[in-house]
Enzyme design. Structure first.
Site, short mmCIF file in Angstrom:
data_model
loop_
_atom_site.label_atom_id
_atom_site.label_comp_id
_atom_site.label_asym_id
_atom_site.label_seq_id
_atom_site.Cartn_x
_atom_site.Cartn_y
_atom_site.Cartn_z
N GLY A 1 0.85 -1.30 -0.06
CA GLY A 1 0.06 -0.06 -0.08
C GLY A 1 0.87 1.32 0.09
CG LEU B 1 7.35 1.51 -2.91
CD1 LEU B 1 8.56 1.30 -2.02
CD2 LEU B 1 8.10 2.34 -4.03
CG ASP C 1 2.02 -1.04 -10.54
OD1 ASP C 1 2.41 0.08 -11.11
OD2 ASP C 1 1.50 -0.79 -9.36
C1 MEV Z 1 0.03 2.44 -9.43
O1 MEV Z 1 1.31 2.03 -9.10
C2 MEV Z 1 0.08 3.49 -10.67
C3 MEV Z 1 -1.37 3.99 -11.09
O2 MEV Z 1 -0.92 4.82 -12.32
C4 MEV Z 1 -2.38 2.88 -11.41
C5 MEV Z 1 -2.00 2.19 -12.84
O3 MEV Z 1 -1.04 2.57 -13.42
O4 MEV Z 1 -2.58 1.04 -12.76
C6 MEV Z 1 -1.64 5.01 -10.20
#
Ligand code: MEV
Length: 309
Positions: free
Chosen positions: A98, A101, A147
């Protein structure tokens, strides 16, 4: 079969979070810290998993209707295999969860790579990135894919949803200082907050995303040219636009200011915002340790990392 192992990286978004959900590019890097997984045969007819965090453990069964998202994510991942045997998965997380990272993606990628090793399935990192979207959707609803892609591929890259990943050749490795606000946030909720703003004011928010996209493209050039000063300024500008999207907090602002006062070339929220981490760019390791000390003096759990080596 005995025991199989796998790993996934964490990630840091240098520029472009949130606008990347809406089709703009993001510049991101894999972190050497992430998650490690182990798969063995299940002692019974069900697949179950144990997730080991810094101070807690979660044990779940893989089930679409599990009341824990990790149980549903594990079921979603197993659903990408045809008739897998029952397994026992152990995942150890080396990052705060959360915190922006990429902890959930790192866990998903580590689980997939251990399962593939267990089942003897070859898969490229990009194929793994696609496969683990099923896992990510459980946590993030509408993930851009940045991610899980960085968790599987690592390195430094320009990511645009639905387009081929563009690895970026970094002239000099980047020395980053990552500081945790101590506030946890949920990516799904923060992505929803930005989507609501876009729905209410499509033109203004669309322009803001376009401005972030221009910063990202310039940052890529700065990275390739080894121009850290320019990169830092672009990160600062991106932070301003993320604050305009209400993704910063008073604590994150304090940490970014402290990092800049301690010599950071740039500092910004990283990841979903609303809490979680900030990232500061340092000129070198000496400067990074001064920034680290400044963040730690504010009580922020922080670390120095190098990306793009
Ligand atoms: C989360 O690490 C990055 C965001 O841009 C969400 C995503 O890209 O899925 C906030």
């Amino acid at each position: 079969m005995s025991t199989a192992h796998g790993a996934g990286c964490g990630k840091v978004i240098l520029l472009g979070e949130h606008s990347v959900v809406h089709g703009r590019p993001a510049l991101a890097a894999g972190l050497s810290r992430g998650a490690r997984a182990e798969v063995t045969a299940s002692p019974d007819a069900r697949s179950h998993a144990r997730f080991v965090f810094d101070t807690a453990e979660v044990v779940v069964q893989a089930a679409d209707d599990s009341d824990h998202p990790l149980g549903r994510a594990f079921a979603a991942l197993l659903g990408t295999y045809s008739a897998p045997p029952p397994v026992h998965l152990t995942v150890r997380l080396e990052l705060p969860a959360g915190a922006g990272l990429g902890a959930s993606a790192a866990m998903g990628v580590s689980a997939s790579s251990a399962l593939d090793a267990y089942l003897g399935i070859p898969r490229t990192p990009l194929e793994r990135a696609t496969q683990t979207l099923a896992w990510e959707r459980v946590f993030h609803g509408n993930p851009s894919g940045v991610d899980n892609t960085m968790a599987a591929v690592g390195g430094v890259a320009l990511f645009t949803r639905g387009e081929p990943l563009e690895p970026v050749r970094v002239r000099k490795p980047l020395v980053l200082v990552i500081g945790h606000s101590g506030e946890s946030s949920e990516t799904k909720q923060m992505v929803g907050l930005v989507a609501q703003q876009l729905e209410r004011e499509p033109e203004r928010i669309g322009q803001l995303f376009d401005a972030i996209a221009a910063l990202v493209r310039n940052a890529r050039l700065a990275l390739e040219a080894g121009d850290l000063r320019a990169l830092g300024q672009l990160m600062d500008m991106n932070h301003g636009l993320l604050s305009a999207l209400m993704l910063s907090t008073a604590r994150l602002e304090d940490l970014c200011h402290a990092a800049r006062d301690a010599g950071a070339l740039g500092a910004k929220v990283t990841g979903a915002g609303g809490g979680g981490c900030m990232v500061a760019l340092a000129a070198d390791h000496g400067a990074a340790h001064t920034i680290l000390a400044a963040l730690q003096s504010l009580g922020a759990e922080s670390f120095v990392t190098e990306v793009g080596a």
